[in-house]
Design an enzyme around this catalytic site. Structure first.
Site, PDB file in Angstrom:
ATOM      1  N   GLU A  91       0.609  -2.295  -1.234  1.00 24.34           N
ATOM      2  CA  GLU A  91      -0.304  -2.221  -0.094  1.00 24.34           C
ATOM      3  C   GLU A  91      -1.112  -0.932  -0.063  1.00 24.34           C
ATOM      4  O   GLU A  91      -2.302  -0.959   0.238  1.00 24.34           O
ATOM      5  CB  GLU A  91       0.476  -2.373   1.215  1.00 24.34           C
ATOM      6  CG  GLU A  91       1.045  -3.770   1.445  1.00 24.34           C
ATOM      7  CD  GLU A  91      -0.021  -4.830   1.700  1.00 24.34           C
ATOM      8  OE1 GLU A  91      -1.211  -4.474   1.858  1.00 24.34           O
ATOM      9  OE2 GLU A  91       0.346  -6.015   1.726  1.00 24.34           O
TER      10      GLU A  91
ATOM     11  N   SER B 125      -8.911  -3.682   1.172  1.00 22.78           N
ATOM     12  CA  SER B 125      -9.500  -4.605   2.144  1.00 22.78           C
ATOM     13  C   SER B 125      -9.888  -3.921   3.442  1.00 22.78           C
ATOM     14  O   SER B 125     -10.341  -4.583   4.380  1.00 22.78           O
ATOM     15  CB  SER B 125      -8.511  -5.738   2.446  1.00 22.78           C
ATOM     16  OG  SER B 125      -7.299  -5.226   2.987  1.00 22.78           O
TER      17      SER B 125
END
Length: 288
Positions: free
Chosen positions: A187, A206
């Site tokens: 992540e 993202s």
């Protein structure tokens, strides 16, 4: 993504091995049909807007393999990728497929999918007024953030290894340790490339704001990846990271989980206190 305590990105939760009953319309493994034709014009606009913005922003910030992997998202249809078409390209590269799920899934279900080279992606996308923040990982985070690097063999193998390790950690009551490894690599990982810091973690890739912050802000610590320290370091899910751990190459991450006895490490670290992500001073680490 696995269940988590209300945050902008997915992270494994300290949960029981047994799954709750899947929601109506979901299979036993929590997968559902994508039903691409049911996405609205606004849904596709949101994807295209986010995609164009991040693709431009990440030039010179993301690891080179991410830009190469974006090819798997260059499909014939506009907007949110159709998983059938996406999987045809991805599976040929690394044997992975993307499966649609209604949202957060139980930890054992999530890691079972990873162990079999399937990545669960939320079958929804944020609203147009939520471009910069959402509490639950959506299709943009799951697909844009994760899938391009799943087209790289070293990352594909690392993710599958994490699937097996996640199931083992659940069985041994050590999911909080494995969750930290997942968080600080998959992540929010950084990697050195050509002497520069580059992004490879999907939570950063993202995120418009954290793409800037992770590389340019003076606030967070950026430290060499140390497996024991990562397994001891807690994290927050509701704010930008206070620490980023930096690897030298993707193969290093895979080697870490294949050449170390994590079960023995879990037992060793249970005798030590956790570390705060804001800890950076060497004297603090020695005292801990």
């Amino acid at each position: 993504m696995p269940e988590h305590d209300a945050a902008k990105h997915g992270a494994p939760k300290h949960g029981a091995l047994a799954s709750p009953v899947p929601p109506p319309g979901a299979a036993a493994d929590w997968t559902i049909p994508q039903r691409w034709e049911e996405f609205t014009a606004e849904d596709h606009w949101v994807w295209d807007t986010l995609f164009a913005r991040q693709q431009s922003l990440l030039q010179g910030r993301a690891v080179a393999e991410f830009a190469q992997g974006l090819d798997v998202l260059s499909l014939s249809r506009p907007g949110i990728p159709h998983f059938d078409e996406l999987n045809e390209k991805l599976n040929k590269r690394t044997g992975w497929t993307v499966v649609a799920v209604p949202g957060l899934v139980p930890d054992d279900v999530f890691f079972k999918h990873l162990s079999e080279r399937r990545f669960p992606a939320g079958n929804f996308i944020r609203a147009a007024n939520q471009l910069d923040y959402l509490e639950e990982p959506d299709a943009f985070h799951d697909v844009f953030g994760h899938v391009p690097l799943l087209a790289q063999p070293e990352v594909a193998d690392f993710m599958q290894a994490l699937g097996h390790l996640g199931l083992e950690a659940l069985d041994k009551g050590a999911l909080h340790r494995l969750a930290r490894l997942y968080w600080y690599t998959v992540e929010f990982g950084l990697v050195r490339e050509g002497g520069e810091m580059r992004i490879y973690g999907a939570g950063i890739l993202s995120s418009f704001g954290e793409s800037h912050y992770s590389l340019e802000s003076a606030k967070p610590h950026r430290v060499d990846f140390d497996l024991k320290r990562v397994l001891r370091t807690s994290y927050r899910t509701d704010t930008f990271q206070q620490s980023y751990f930096v690897i030298d190459r993707f193969q290093d991450a895979l080697d870490l989980v294949t050449r170390n006895d994590l079960t023995a490490l879990y037992a060793e670290l249970d005798r030590l206190p956790d570390l705060s992500p804001c800890t950076n001073d060497e004297s603090d680490l020695m005292a801990a």
